[in-house]
Design a protein around this motif. Structure first.
Motif, PDB file in Angstrom:
ATOM      1  N   VAL A  33       9.133   7.287  -2.988  1.00 34.40           N
ATOM      2  CA  VAL A  33       9.793   6.527  -1.925  1.00 34.40           C
ATOM      3  C   VAL A  33       9.671   5.043  -2.264  1.00 34.40           C
ATOM      4  O   VAL A  33       8.558   4.547  -2.475  1.00 34.40           O
ATOM      5  N   ARG A  34      10.791   4.346  -2.325  1.00 32.29           N
ATOM      6  CA  ARG A  34      10.765   2.898  -2.532  1.00 32.29           C
ATOM      7  C   ARG A  34      10.385   2.209  -1.226  1.00 32.29           C
ATOM      8  O   ARG A  34      10.805   2.645  -0.151  1.00 32.29           O
ATOM      9  N   CYS A  35       9.613   1.136  -1.340  1.00 30.50           N
ATOM     10  CA  CYS A  35       9.118   0.435  -0.156  1.00 30.50           C
ATOM     11  C   CYS A  35       9.355  -1.058  -0.335  1.00 30.50           C
ATOM     12  O   CYS A  35       8.813  -1.668  -1.268  1.00 30.50           O
ATOM     13  N   TRP A  36      10.163  -1.627   0.565  1.00 30.59           N
ATOM     14  CA  TRP A  36      10.543  -3.030   0.459  1.00 30.59           C
ATOM     15  C   TRP A  36      10.217  -3.778   1.747  1.00 30.59           C
ATOM     16  O   TRP A  36      10.399  -3.255   2.856  1.00 30.59           O
ATOM     17  N   ALA A  37       9.766  -5.009   1.594  1.00 23.08           N
ATOM     18  CA  ALA A  37       9.620  -5.942   2.711  1.00 23.08           C
ATOM     19  C   ALA A  37      10.810  -6.896   2.653  1.00 23.08           C
ATOM     20  O   ALA A  37      11.097  -7.466   1.598  1.00 23.08           O
ATOM     21  N   VAL A  38      11.489  -7.066   3.772  1.00 20.00           N
ATOM     22  CA  VAL A  38      12.741  -7.829   3.781  1.00 20.00           C
ATOM     23  C   VAL A  38      12.695  -8.928   4.838  1.00 20.00           C
ATOM     24  O   VAL A  38      12.493  -8.648   6.025  1.00 20.00           O
ATOM     25  N   LEU A  95      17.310 -11.714   2.634  1.00 23.66           N
ATOM     26  CA  LEU A  95      18.728 -11.378   2.700  1.00 23.66           C
ATOM     27  C   LEU A  95      19.622 -12.584   2.429  1.00 23.66           C
ATOM     28  O   LEU A  95      20.821 -12.411   2.207  1.00 23.66           O
ATOM     29  N   ASP A  96      19.062 -13.775   2.469  1.00 22.12           N
ATOM     30  CA  ASP A  96      19.895 -14.957   2.239  1.00 22.12           C
ATOM     31  C   ASP A  96      19.371 -15.839   1.111  1.00 22.12           C
ATOM     32  O   ASP A  96      19.600 -17.042   1.088  1.00 22.12           O
ATOM     33  N   GLY A  97      18.668 -15.213   0.154  1.00 22.63           N
ATOM     34  CA  GLY A  97      18.153 -15.994  -0.963  1.00 22.63           C
ATOM     35  C   GLY A  97      17.484 -15.111  -1.987  1.00 22.63           C
ATOM     36  O   GLY A  97      17.599 -13.869  -1.937  1.00 22.63           O
ATOM     37  N   PRO A  98      16.755 -15.700  -2.932  1.00 20.48           N
ATOM     38  CA  PRO A  98      16.097 -14.914  -3.976  1.00 20.48           C
ATOM     39  C   PRO A  98      14.898 -14.144  -3.446  1.00 20.48           C
ATOM     40  O   PRO A  98      14.461 -14.340  -2.314  1.00 20.48           O
ATOM     41  N   ASP A  99      14.359 -13.263  -4.302  1.00 18.78           N
ATOM     42  CA  ASP A  99      13.163 -12.532  -3.937  1.00 18.78           C
ATOM     43  C   ASP A  99      12.019 -13.516  -3.654  1.00 18.78           C
ATOM     44  O   ASP A  99      11.968 -14.627  -4.194  1.00 18.78           O
ATOM     45  N   LEU A 100      11.114 -13.084  -2.786  1.00 22.50           N
ATOM     46  CA  LEU A 100      10.028 -13.935  -2.314  1.00 22.50           C
ATOM     47  C   LEU A 100       8.721 -13.610  -3.048  1.00 22.50           C
ATOM     48  O   LEU A 100       8.584 -12.545  -3.662  1.00 22.50           O
ATOM     49  N   ILE A 101       7.776 -14.505  -2.939  1.00 25.81           N
ATOM     50  CA  ILE A 101       6.456 -14.278  -3.526  1.00 25.81           C
ATOM     51  C   ILE A 101       5.518 -13.764  -2.439  1.00 25.81           C
ATOM     52  O   ILE A 101       5.586 -14.179  -1.285  1.00 25.81           O
ATOM     53  N   TRP A 102       4.689 -12.804  -2.808  1.00 25.27           N
ATOM     54  CA  TRP A 102       3.782 -12.204  -1.829  1.00 25.27           C
ATOM     55  C   TRP A 102       2.715 -13.212  -1.387  1.00 25.27           C
ATOM     56  O   TRP A 102       2.240 -13.149  -0.276  1.00 25.27           O
ATOM     57  N   SER A 122       9.595  -1.129  -6.664  1.00 24.24           N
ATOM     58  CA  SER A 122       8.795  -0.840  -5.474  1.00 24.24           C
ATOM     59  C   SER A 122       7.348  -1.174  -5.799  1.00 24.24           C
ATOM     60  O   SER A 122       6.812  -0.646  -6.776  1.00 24.24           O
ATOM     61  N   PRO A 123       6.723  -2.074  -5.067  1.00 25.68           N
ATOM     62  CA  PRO A 123       7.226  -2.777  -3.886  1.00 25.68           C
ATOM     63  C   PRO A 123       8.159  -3.916  -4.273  1.00 25.68           C
ATOM     64  O   PRO A 123       8.196  -4.338  -5.433  1.00 25.68           O
ATOM     65  N   ARG A 124       8.871  -4.408  -3.290  1.00 28.87           N
ATOM     66  CA  ARG A 124       9.759  -5.552  -3.475  1.00 28.87           C
ATOM     67  C   ARG A 124       9.744  -6.367  -2.186  1.00 28.87           C
ATOM     68  O   ARG A 124       9.718  -5.802  -1.100  1.00 28.87           O
ATOM     69  N   TYR A 125       9.756  -7.690  -2.337  1.00 30.21           N
ATOM     70  CA  TYR A 125       9.717  -8.615  -1.195  1.00 30.21           C
ATOM     71  C   TYR A 125      10.902  -9.553  -1.357  1.00 30.21           C
ATOM     72  O   TYR A 125      10.937 -10.365  -2.275  1.00 30.21           O
ATOM     73  N   LEU A 126      11.884  -9.412  -0.517  1.00 30.71           N
ATOM     74  CA  LEU A 126      13.122 -10.132  -0.735  1.00 30.71           C
ATOM     75  C   LEU A 126      13.673 -10.719   0.545  1.00 30.71           C
ATOM     76  O   LEU A 126      13.290 -10.344   1.655  1.00 30.71           O
ATOM     77  N   ALA A 180       0.827  -1.208   0.000  1.00 33.17           N
ATOM     78  CA  ALA A 180       0.000   0.000   0.000  1.00 33.17           C
ATOM     79  C   ALA A 180       0.863   1.260   0.000  1.00 33.17           C
ATOM     80  O   ALA A 180       0.568   2.234  -0.713  1.00 33.17           O
ATOM     81  N   LEU A 181       1.936   1.266   0.804  1.00 35.96           N
ATOM     82  CA  LEU A 181       2.840   2.413   0.816  1.00 35.96           C
ATOM     83  C   LEU A 181       3.493   2.603  -0.543  1.00 35.96           C
ATOM     84  O   LEU A 181       3.610   3.731  -1.045  1.00 35.96           O
ATOM     85  N   ALA A 182       3.914   1.496  -1.145  1.00 33.11           N
ATOM     86  CA  ALA A 182       4.560   1.583  -2.456  1.00 33.11           C
ATOM     87  C   ALA A 182       3.614   2.149  -3.502  1.00 33.11           C
ATOM     88  O   ALA A 182       4.021   2.929  -4.383  1.00 33.11           O
ATOM     89  N   ALA A 183       2.334   1.771  -3.427  1.00 35.16           N
ATOM     90  CA  ALA A 183       1.359   2.272  -4.393  1.00 35.16           C
ATOM     91  C   ALA A 183       1.160   3.779  -4.242  1.00 35.16           C
ATOM     92  O   ALA A 183       1.143   4.525  -5.225  1.00 35.16           O
ATOM     93  N   GLU A 184       1.033   4.247  -2.999  1.00 31.76           N
ATOM     94  CA  GLU A 184       0.801   5.678  -2.795  1.00 31.76           C
ATOM     95  C   GLU A 184       2.045   6.512  -3.057  1.00 31.76           C
ATOM     96  O   GLU A 184       1.956   7.630  -3.572  1.00 31.76           O
ATOM     97  N   LEU A 185       3.210   5.967  -2.708  1.00 30.56           N
ATOM     98  CA  LEU A 185       4.451   6.741  -2.807  1.00 30.56           C
ATOM     99  C   LEU A 185       5.241   6.408  -4.063  1.00 30.56           C
ATOM    100  O   LEU A 185       6.432   6.719  -4.150  1.00 30.56           O
ATOM    101  N   SER A 186       4.595   5.810  -5.031  1.00 33.13           N
ATOM    102  CA  SER A 186       5.260   5.384  -6.262  1.00 33.13           C
ATOM    103  C   SER A 186       6.030   6.532  -6.913  1.00 33.13           C
ATOM    104  O   SER A 186       5.498   7.638  -7.076  1.00 33.13           O
TER     105      SER A 186
END
Length: 260
Positions: free
Chosen positions: A206-211, A253-260, A247-251, A197-203
């Motif tokens: 501001v980049r918004c990532w879940a890590v 730190l010890d592997g590939p990007d994740l699926i939402w 943005s958005p991105r879901y990744l 939601a943040l990524a959609a509004e701040l497109s």
């Protein structure tokens, strides 16, 4: 002349937050490090007000609390330690520490879980408590610091999430063998939606990532965790340097990007 980058980190008293604070400070960042109070139960009374020097003296962070990570002692020149419970509105100490400067990175690291219990004994209040910290907390920080984020050249909000917050992976039974509380799974899935939601509004602004930080050997880590907080902090610090515009991105730190 290049301006020193500024990060605001919540949950900085220990674990990944403390490790990231000390790593960034050692590599040239300025950090406003938010701590709640002494580690313990969520309903524990806070400790007395911290030494005012923690906020006003940027030259030395003193550690008045034995439950704070000892690595925060003697962090010189680049860290301001402020008391900020993410369950409460952002207070004047944090805003004063930022001082209206651009915030290059907001790392919403503070989080809680709950014991894994079956449906019959799960207390719904634990779900509400986790949502307050893991979802409303990052929302409060993003709201309060939005003007400072927008003033930075390439601002980034990082919500420290979990792979257990993936609806797709959970629905597919990917973690069926893990005993994880309703509160943690629900709140981390909701936190991921907050990131979207943040990524959609701040497109474009501001980049918004879940890590997902990996299986950390911290107080909240699983029994089979193998990744020290210091290593995860190094990986996350490199991520803060990434120019990736996604943005958005879901990744992870010890592997590939994740699926939402």
């Amino acid at each position: 002349m290049t301006q020193t980058r500024l990060a605001v980190i919540t949950g900085a008293g220990r674990g990944l937050g403390a490790a990231l604070t000390t790593h960034l400070a050692a590599t040239g960042w300025e950090v406003v490090a938010c701590v709640r109070f002494a580690a313990g139960a969520p309903d524990r009374d806070p400790e007395p007000d911290p030494d005012p020097g923690l906020v006003r003296d940027p030259g030395l962070v003193r550690n008045p609390d034995p439950d704070l990570d000892p690595g925060l002692d003697r962090v010189r020149g680049r860290v301001r330690l402020v008391r900020q419970d993410v369950r409460a509105p952002v207070g004047p100490d944090l805003l004063a520490a930022v001082g209206g400067r651009p915030v290059d990175a907001l790392v919403n690291n503070a989080g809680i879980g709950a014991p894994a219990r079956p449906l019959e004994t799960t207390d719904p209040q634990t779900v509400l408590d986790a949502v307050d910290v893991n979802v409303a907390g990052p929302l409060r920080l993003a709201q309060a610091l939005l003007p400072s984020l927008l003033a930075a050249p390439a601002p980034l909000i990082v919500n420290v999430s979990s792979r257990l917050g993936s609806l797709s992976a959970q629905a597919a039974g990917g973690f069926a063998d893990r005993r994880t509380s309703y509160a943690y799974r629900i709140s981390k899935a909701a936190q991921n939606m907050l990131t979207i939601a943040l990524a959609a509004e701040l497109s474009g602004r501001v980049r918004c990532w879940a890590v997902h930080p990996g299986a950390l050997t911290t107080a909240m880590g699983a029994a089979d965790a193998t990744t020290p907080a210091s290593l995860a902090a190094e990986r996350l610090a490199r991520l803060l340097d990434s120019p990736d515009p996604a943005s958005p991105r879901y990744l992870s730190l010890d592997g590939p990007d994740l699926i939402w």
